[in-house]
Design an enzyme around this catalytic site. Structure first.
Site, PDB file in Angstrom:
ATOM      1  N   THR A 143       0.790  -1.234   0.000  1.00  0.00           N
ATOM      2  CA  THR A 143       0.000   0.000   0.000  1.00  0.00           C
ATOM      3  C   THR A 143       0.826   1.291   0.000  1.00  0.00           C
ATOM      4  O   THR A 143       1.791   1.400   0.768  1.00  0.00           O
ATOM      5  CB  THR A 143      -0.837   0.001   1.293  1.00  0.00           C
ATOM      6  OG1 THR A 143      -1.525  -1.234   1.371  1.00  0.00           O
ATOM      7  CG2 THR A 143      -1.787   1.153   1.360  1.00  0.00           C
ATOM      8  N   GLY A 172      -7.838  -6.569   2.259  1.00  0.00           N
ATOM      9  CA  GLY A 172      -6.912  -6.333   3.370  1.00  0.00           C
ATOM     10  C   GLY A 172      -7.384  -5.217   4.290  1.00  0.00           C
ATOM     11  O   GLY A 172      -8.580  -4.961   4.457  1.00  0.00           O
ATOM     12  N   THR A 192       1.009   0.362   6.223  1.00  0.00           N
ATOM     13  CA  THR A 192       1.276  -0.415   5.016  1.00  0.00           C
ATOM     14  C   THR A 192       1.881  -1.739   5.454  1.00  0.00           C
ATOM     15  O   THR A 192       2.582  -1.792   6.462  1.00  0.00           O
ATOM     16  CB  THR A 192       2.236   0.342   4.074  1.00  0.00           C
ATOM     17  OG1 THR A 192       2.586  -0.513   2.979  1.00  0.00           O
ATOM     18  CG2 THR A 192       3.510   0.798   4.760  1.00  0.00           C
ATOM     19  N   GLY A 193       1.583  -2.798   4.722  1.00  0.00           N
ATOM     20  CA  GLY A 193       2.163  -4.090   5.070  1.00  0.00           C
ATOM     21  C   GLY A 193       1.149  -5.211   5.017  1.00  0.00           C
ATOM     22  O   GLY A 193       0.159  -5.138   4.270  1.00  0.00           O
ATOM     23  N   GLY A 195      -1.794  -7.102   5.429  1.00  0.00           N
ATOM     24  CA  GLY A 195      -3.119  -6.592   5.756  1.00  0.00           C
ATOM     25  C   GLY A 195      -3.819  -7.331   6.874  1.00  0.00           C
ATOM     26  O   GLY A 195      -4.499  -6.714   7.706  1.00  0.00           O
TER      27      GLY A 195
HETATM   28  N1  GLY Z   1      -1.859  -3.728   3.139  1.00  0.00           N
HETATM   29  C1  GLY Z   1      -2.621  -3.980   2.003  1.00  0.00           C
HETATM   30  C2  GLY Z   1      -3.238  -5.268   1.960  1.00  0.00           C
HETATM   31  O1  GLY Z   1      -2.844  -6.166   2.710  1.00  0.00           O
HETATM   32  O2  GLY Z   1      -4.113  -5.460   1.172  1.00  0.00           O
END
Ligand code: GLY
Length: 261
Positions: A143, A172, A192-193, A195
């Site tokens: 993300t 996510g 971010t990471g 989800g």
């Molecule tokens: N962090 C975005 C996802 O896992 O979709």
């Protein structure tokens, strides 16, 4: 009248190459110009994320990675400290999902999904485009996001192509309030990471709650990173009236820019 401090932070996602911070620098620069032109804070945060969505090195918008069925399905969300929140999930065929999320924030709904979210975007006049043309050069990134402070109010915005190679139907953390992002009168947080881990930790809201308790952004960042195991990639951006912090347990292109109005 005293000057207002302006702060913009932008990241290209957990796992993004630090060398790609020219992209996040550019996004922050636009954000500062928008704030100095008195653009509303939520709009500014979304325009910062639009720059990152248009950069094929990052996994969002143009750079979105494909699912196992070969489709691109994108999630995006935004929130400001006036509790305006809007999100889309599993959106296809729209170049900049963050702007659809912003429209949702101004509607009576909070989250629109799938074909119906696409229909909503088309009714608003967004153009239908093919996002599966192979523009992505984002091999293992996550993300993109931004947090913004206009001296009075905060906003956060996120956009993602999701986890590359994931099962169709999987969603996510990004469109889930308090998971991928949160903004309130004490600050703004975006994540971010991985989800599923971000969601289980209610990461953005619990980090925001630390700001509410008076914990400084850098300490809040260190605590939030400690909630994750080494195998779970995580990155955060945090801003409050007194400072800001950003970091990840992976490489992460990110930038910050301050100014005054
Ligand atoms: N962090 C975005 C996802 O896992 O979709």
């Amino acid at each position: 009248m005293s000057e207002k401090q302006l702060i913009i932070l932008a990241h290209g996602g957990a796992g993004s190459d630090n060398a790609h911070s020219d992209g996040t620098d550019r996004a922050c620069q636009l954000g500062l110009e928008l704030l100095q032109a008195r653009t509303p804070v939520l709009e500014a945060a979304c325009r910062v994320v639009e720059i990152l969505e248009d950069d094929p090195r990052f996994n969002a918008g143009t750079g979105s990675r494909k699912r196992t069925d070969g489709t691109v399905r994108m999630d995006a969300a935004c929130m400001d400290s006036h509790r305006r929140f809007g999100a889309v999930s599993a959106l296809q065929h729209i170049k900049n999902p963050i702007h659809v999320a912003r429209h949702v924030a101004d509607s009576e709904n909070r989250l629109l999904t799938g074909e119906d979210a696409l229909q909503y975007a088309l009714e608003l006049g967004f153009e239908k485009v093919d996002m599966t043309g192979g523009n992505s050069i984002a091999p293992s990134t996550d993300t993109v996001g931004a947090v913004v402070f206009d001296g009075t109010k905060f906003a956060a915005a996120l956009s993602t192509g999701g986890t590359g190679g994931s099962r169709p139907g999987r969603v996510g953390d990004v469109p889930l309030i308090g998971c991928g992002l949160y903004a309130g009168e004490h600050g703004a947080v975006c994540c971010t990471g991985h989800g599923e881990s971000i969601t289980l930790n209610l990461t953005a809201y619990r980090t925001y709650a630390m700001l509410e308790q008076g914990i400084a952004p850098q300490e809040a960042l260190d605590i939030a990173l400690s909630w994750f195991e080494d195998s779970q990639d995580i990155g955060l951006l945090i801003v409050n009236p007194n400072g800001h912090a950003g970091g990840s347990n992976r490489s992460m292109a990110w930038s910050t820019l301050t100014g005054a109005l």
